[in-house]
Design a protein around this motif. Sequence first.
Motif, PDB file in Angstrom:
ATOM      1  N   ILE A  40     -49.522  44.036  86.259  1.00 13.50           N
ATOM      2  CA  ILE A  40     -50.517  43.323  87.076  1.00 13.50           C
ATOM      3  C   ILE A  40     -50.874  41.988  86.418  1.00 13.50           C
ATOM      4  CG2 ILE A  40     -52.919  43.414  87.895  1.00 13.50           C
ATOM      5  CD1 ILE A  40     -50.941  45.133  89.547  1.00 13.50           C
ATOM      6  N   LYS A  41     -51.034  41.976  85.109  1.00 12.37           N
ATOM      7  CA  LYS A  41     -51.333  40.730  84.381  1.00 12.37           C
ATOM      8  C   LYS A  41     -50.169  39.748  84.467  1.00 12.37           C
ATOM      9  CE  LYS A  41     -54.598  42.606  81.062  1.00 12.37           C
ATOM     10  NZ  LYS A  41     -54.806  42.994  79.656  1.00 12.37           N
ATOM     11  N   GLU A  42     -48.937  40.252  84.281  1.00 12.16           N
ATOM     12  CA  GLU A  42     -47.752  39.395  84.345  1.00 12.16           C
ATOM     13  C   GLU A  42     -47.646  38.689  85.694  1.00 12.16           C
ATOM     14  OE1 GLU A  42     -44.347  41.839  83.539  1.00 12.16           O
ATOM     15  OE2 GLU A  42     -45.006  42.254  81.492  1.00 12.16           O
ATOM     16  N   LYS A  43     -48.008  39.390  86.755  1.00 10.65           N
ATOM     17  CA  LYS A  43     -47.925  38.830  88.105  1.00 10.65           C
ATOM     18  C   LYS A  43     -49.184  38.039  88.475  1.00 10.65           C
ATOM     19  CE  LYS A  43     -44.697  42.247  89.852  1.00 10.65           C
ATOM     20  NZ  LYS A  43     -43.635  41.345  90.269  1.00 10.65           N
ATOM     21  N   LYS A  48     -57.380  40.342  91.391  1.00  9.95           N
ATOM     22  CA  LYS A  48     -57.404  41.008  92.697  1.00  9.95           C
ATOM     23  C   LYS A  48     -57.243  42.523  92.593  1.00  9.95           C
ATOM     24  CE  LYS A  48     -55.641  37.032  95.131  1.00  9.95           C
ATOM     25  NZ  LYS A  48     -54.994  36.622  96.341  1.00  9.95           N
ATOM     26  N   ILE A  49     -56.521  42.967  91.556  1.00  9.68           N
ATOM     27  CA  ILE A  49     -56.229  44.398  91.393  1.00  9.68           C
ATOM     28  C   ILE A  49     -56.713  44.851  90.025  1.00  9.68           C
ATOM     29  CG2 ILE A  49     -54.433  46.153  91.266  1.00  9.68           C
ATOM     30  CD1 ILE A  49     -52.691  44.338  93.047  1.00  9.68           C
ATOM     31  N   ARG A  50     -57.451  45.937  89.999  1.00  7.68           N
ATOM     32  CA  ARG A  50     -57.950  46.528  88.756  1.00  7.68           C
ATOM     33  C   ARG A  50     -57.227  47.842  88.520  1.00  7.68           C
ATOM     34  NH1 ARG A  50     -60.728  46.208  83.897  1.00  7.68           N
ATOM     35  NH2 ARG A  50     -61.739  48.185  83.538  1.00  7.68           N
ATOM     36  N   VAL A  51     -56.677  48.014  87.328  1.00  9.49           N
ATOM     37  CA  VAL A  51     -56.050  49.273  86.927  1.00  9.49           C
ATOM     38  C   VAL A  51     -57.041  49.991  86.023  1.00  9.49           C
ATOM     39  CG1 VAL A  51     -54.095  50.360  85.772  1.00  9.49           C
ATOM     40  CG2 VAL A  51     -53.745  48.237  87.067  1.00  9.49           C
ATOM     41  N   VAL A  87     -46.851  48.691  92.183  1.00  6.85           N
ATOM     42  CA  VAL A  87     -47.421  47.339  92.246  1.00  6.85           C
ATOM     43  C   VAL A  87     -47.177  46.743  93.630  1.00  6.85           C
ATOM     44  CG1 VAL A  87     -47.272  44.992  91.325  1.00  6.85           C
ATOM     45  CG2 VAL A  87     -47.291  46.952  89.766  1.00  6.85           C
ATOM     46  N   GLN A  88     -45.981  46.926  94.166  1.00  7.45           N
ATOM     47  CA  GLN A  88     -45.669  46.408  95.503  1.00  7.45           C
ATOM     48  C   GLN A  88     -46.591  47.025  96.551  1.00  7.45           C
ATOM     49  OE1 GLN A  88     -41.557  46.772  96.644  1.00  7.45           O
ATOM     50  NE2 GLN A  88     -41.985  46.251  98.763  1.00  7.45           N
TER      51      GLN A  88
END
Length: 95
Positions: A40-43, A48-51, A87-88
């Motif tokens: 998520i960080k790389e992208k 917007k998205i929390r893991v 992720v997608q």
Amino acid sequence: MEATKPAFQKYILVCENKRETGDCCAPAGEKIRELLKNKIKEKKLNTKIRVSRTGCLDVCKWGPNVLIMPDNIWLKGVREEDLDDIVQRACEGLH
């Protein structure tokens, strides 16, 4: 009590429940969460998205388990090779 909007558009919840005996999602869930966070960080989706980790979701026998919210998508038996798909799925509907 105050109601507010969530800080993120999506949440990826990864079970990391630990048990002395029997089925549990840890330690595989811990590794999956860390790898998902990195993806998520790389992208550059971390605004917007929390893991996040969760405790027991009561389906440890199917674990590791991942839940994408608010889409209400439950993924069981998650493996490292599933992470790009997760992720997608989480990216669907982002704005």
